[in-house]
Design an enzyme around this catalytic site. Sequence first.
Site, mmCIF file in Angstrom:
data_model
loop_
_atom_site.group_PDB
_atom_site.id
_atom_site.type_symbol
_atom_site.label_atom_id
_atom_site.label_comp_id
_atom_site.label_asym_id
_atom_site.label_seq_id
_atom_site.Cartn_x
_atom_site.Cartn_y
_atom_site.Cartn_z
ATOM 1 N N ASP A 79 0.808 -1.215 0.000
ATOM 2 C CA ASP A 79 0.000 0.000 0.000
ATOM 3 C C ASP A 79 0.843 1.267 0.000
ATOM 4 O O ASP A 79 2.019 1.265 0.355
ATOM 5 C CB ASP A 79 -0.966 0.004 1.193
ATOM 6 C CG ASP A 79 -0.263 -0.209 2.527
ATOM 7 O OD1 ASP A 79 0.808 -0.848 2.549
ATOM 8 O OD2 ASP A 79 -0.783 0.268 3.563
ATOM 9 N N GLU A 137 -0.443 -2.197 5.238
ATOM 10 C CA GLU A 137 0.568 -2.052 6.284
ATOM 11 C C GLU A 137 0.510 -0.669 6.922
ATOM 12 O O GLU A 137 0.781 -0.513 8.117
ATOM 13 C CB GLU A 137 1.970 -2.303 5.704
ATOM 14 C CG GLU A 137 3.061 -2.479 6.760
ATOM 15 C CD GLU A 137 3.561 -1.171 7.350
ATOM 16 O OE1 GLU A 137 3.964 -1.180 8.536
ATOM 17 O OE2 GLU A 137 3.550 -0.138 6.645
#
Length: 396
Positions: A79, A137
């Site tokens: 991400d 994350e």
Amino acid sequence: MCMFIGLGESIKEETIAFRRELHENPELSHEESRTSRRVQEELDKAGIPFQTGFAEHGVLGIISGAHPGKTIALRADMDALPIVEQNEHDFVSKTKGAMHACGHDAHTAMLLGAGKLLYANRESLSGTILLVFQPAEENAPVGGAQAMMDDGVFADYIPDEIYAQHVWPDLPVGSFGVRPGAMMGNSDRFEIRVTGASGHASMPHQTTDAVVIAAQLVNALQTIVSRSTDPLKSAVVTVGTINGGSRYNVIAEEVVLEGTVRTYDADVKDSIKKRMEAIATQTADMLGGKAELTYHDGYPATRNTEESAALVAEAVRDAYGEEAQPEILPSMGGEDFGRFLETYPGAYYWLGTAIPSRTVQKPLHDPQFDIDERAIPYGVEMLAETAYRAAKGGNA
């Protein structure tokens, strides 16, 4: 003998190209649909079997070696961050308000590159290598690691060890940072809601000023580290935002403080939580108001097991020499990989990506963060070499 050192150059250009593609198309936590699809397409093209559906966008690649051995997991996060990019290279983010300012584009590309090398050499591999592509994350304090495990990412293959790397702008290209024990800290968040009584700014005696209470709290919270924590143990308490009041001539009824607590040790963390609660409630009470603390337990400290950290360090020295493994200190930054390490032994290490032309390196999460792409073959090779050695039981 190093099995994979030197092979990173053979896929350097395609790995860099994939990293740049991801960099141009960043996706925030829980929105990594395109990134996940592209990872799946690349795994399929390489012939690597995979499973999907973990934490919605997570992907698990599976490489079976020809010889008996351990099951080793390698993890990369996918991400991006809600940051507007300020770089000027020709592959800047095309997604408004999103940027790969933490290097997850490189992490994903390097894990994919390592997977290709491992799969191409599977006849020489022992055990099973798992390629874990993790979403969310950056979505602290929840993250995506626990969600992947809850969704059964390791239901069919249980790792004996798990490893991950992170690009690190404070280290030069060709070097790696690894140590036993703590690499990253506990990363918690808090909110303190201060309540007073509103009124006209000219008549403070008829009010309870939430701004004054909040100001006292900001100062008092700093004594937790300076006066209530063992000076030989690390801790940071930061008030990041203060929001309150409605008008310049109205005494505020409510102020909200938000911040973060960083520690390495669980006992220090617990002590800070208790002290923070006492300071908030008692300070507010002393000044006639109320304060309510909400404490969000975040990512646990990322702690390397001694054997796994030693395996990475030995691989680095064998491959690139003693100078490639400088002595480092841990970081207070948080990392969702700590949740994997709570369940499985393993290690998390840093990959040097400093850009020589920059006199001052831009840190992670900066709008101008970038990496020296010459580091990418090093990252690919060390992931593959680490997995190869670990699956054999540590024997190169």
